[in-house]
Design an enzyme around this catalytic site. Sequence first.
Site, PDB file in Angstrom:
ATOM      1  N   ALA A  49      23.378  -1.062  42.873  1.00 34.25           N
ATOM      2  CA  ALA A  49      22.997  -1.377  44.255  1.00 34.25           C
ATOM      3  C   ALA A  49      23.929  -0.696  45.246  1.00 34.25           C
ATOM      4  O   ALA A  49      25.105  -0.460  44.960  1.00 34.25           O
ATOM      5  CB  ALA A  49      23.022  -2.888  44.467  1.00 34.25           C
ATOM      6  N   GLY A  87      22.053  -1.780  38.466  1.00 31.50           N
ATOM      7  CA  GLY A  87      20.714  -1.283  38.748  1.00 31.50           C
ATOM      8  C   GLY A  87      20.513   0.137  38.273  1.00 31.50           C
ATOM      9  O   GLY A  87      19.384   0.545  37.969  1.00 31.50           O
TER      10      GLY A  87
END
Length: 696
Positions: free
Chosen positions: A62, A103
């Site tokens: 992120a 992520g």
Amino acid sequence: MDNLSYSVRGNVAVLTLNNPPVNGLGFRLRSDLLSAFDRAQNDPQVRALVLYGGDTVFSGGADVREFGSPKASMEPNLPSVIRALESSAKPVVAAIAGNCLGGGLELALGCHWRVAKADASLGLPEVKLGLLPGAGGTQRLPRAIGLEPALNMIVSGEAQSASTFAATALVDVVVDGELLPQALAFAEKLIADARPLRRLRDLKVDAPAAEAYLQFARNSVRAGAGNLPAPLRCVDAVAASVSTPFEEGLRIERAAFIELMNTPESRALRHVFAAERAAGKVDGLPADTPLREVRRIGVIGAGTMGGGIAMSFANAAYPVVLLEASQAALDKGLATIRKNYLHTLSKGKISQEQVDQRLALIQPTLSYQDLRGADLIIEAVFENMEVKQPVFEMLDKVAKAGAILASNTSTLDLNRIAAFTKRPHDVIGLHFFSPANVMRLLEVVRGDKTAPDALATAMQLSKRIKKVAVVSGVCDGFIGNRMLARYGAAANDLLNLGAMPQQVDRALEQFGLAMGIFRVGDLAGLDIGWAIRKRRAAERPGEDLPTIADRICEAGRFGQKTGAGWYRYEPGRRDPLPDPAVERIIEQWRKEHGYTPRMIGDAEIVERCIYALVNEGARILEDGIAQRASDIDVVYLNGYGFPRYRGGPMRYADEVGLPNVVRALRRIATESPADAAYWAPAPLLLRLAEEGKSFA
């Protein structure tokens, strides 16, 4: 596209992420990635796609710059992007180098195949932010590497090298050398072989005796998770990969992710993540400030602190000249350094070769002349201005031009120390925390005349020796020990009112502190604080009044090193044992000073001690000693054992609500008329509370 470049090599589209420094998966990058993906899908020439992050990083996950903002979850969100890649009719290959975390790894898991450099770092560290992977990581990773290794990886949050996964579906090809040409060759072979697409979601989890293992895992994780809810929720989500269809597992994962995102623990841990990065940004210091070259270090004093400082630099491959006043002291210091390294060796954390290399980097000496070649010289002698003055006067004579002269002082006036030299612009404070080779915190004290390049160099060096640096202005105690003084005074007040040391420590440890304040004092040595209090009493008559702690020291009880302090210690052991002799000293003190003891609850102990920290922190901000409230949190998290899941004292105050802190301080002030001025809410705290604002 600002955050992504698109090119076609033969029949392969290369989608290159370009969002420095770590290819954070922010809204703009996600949007550009999806647009590029659609372009490749609609191009008949393109028969395969390679998703590439560059030669040094794939994606760190992120984009921290969007944490807490609407952009973090705006469509296309990460699950939507991953679903598109996974559903592609054309093969999608992730080409992985450097960090592929959070992520970023989930994005790679959504591709059909993965080609990775052997030393690429793969991990799902979300648990360290009080979260779990929220874009399919808990469902795809177990299908790629098996239940047990996936759960261990997710619950620990630790990364592993790509070579570890060479025989699994996580990494299809491990490569050395240039990554992109080999990823392109792999994609071309997929096209030539017309190889069927492989989606991790379609695989079954390798999970023999899954229920028994999961029950064992729950028990183990529950025992070690403490106050953190995320580790157990990780187990629940990973368990869903075994017992439910893939889409249901995704739903369970996402629900847990959203729930955890709203917990105070995750809010605190995310605050810590951002705070530690913000601490490196120094007001008034441009990012392009030139750095001084530092190749050789000098350390004066081979005691516990000086030896630890020498080890910190030797561990980072810096040659160190270690100076002592006598051969006996030098021999003792070197023996301690060797003992510390051998202890680390016995734990398997370093090799014998590393021990030999690091010891060889430390050059012992009894002569100041051997410091002439040092680029940075750190004084770590006794905490007394009369001791430090001749040291800096000598350094002014022998240190080469441009050398940075640093003091490890924890409380003394750095501007006075700098004035002992004719080069105050070269003088800076580097306050290490004991043991210096272990503790992460480094208070970098900026004097009134400290040169910008000296400060910038110190901040850069802190990273090289793996310290978390926080800049402080000059005052008595700087950030950490100035607050510690008020914290200690609040704890001593509680003894006056009726508590005992073991009760205060127990309440603070249950709150989450690594060690209660009286245990900390015994560990550090009570004579150190006693000397500081006597200095302050001499400098400010009437301000620093005697405390029970003085009476304990007057009895010759200096802590673990004398076998007795606030507690007693049996020979060869460090277990703190309540001592009736201490209770008698406290009871006699109360009688002499007119205190009538009352029942003290644990909640009152925590309130008084923690709010004393918060109030002094607010004054430090007002005085300009700390740049930002989060810097204070970083100091207390990394130097004083404050629980990370509470985010630091200033973050904790924000979570409680500043109006509630103000009300409590005002109530305590009325209960403590002799110390009402200390308990009066700091003007900054009062203003923020009245305006409905927070320290953040």
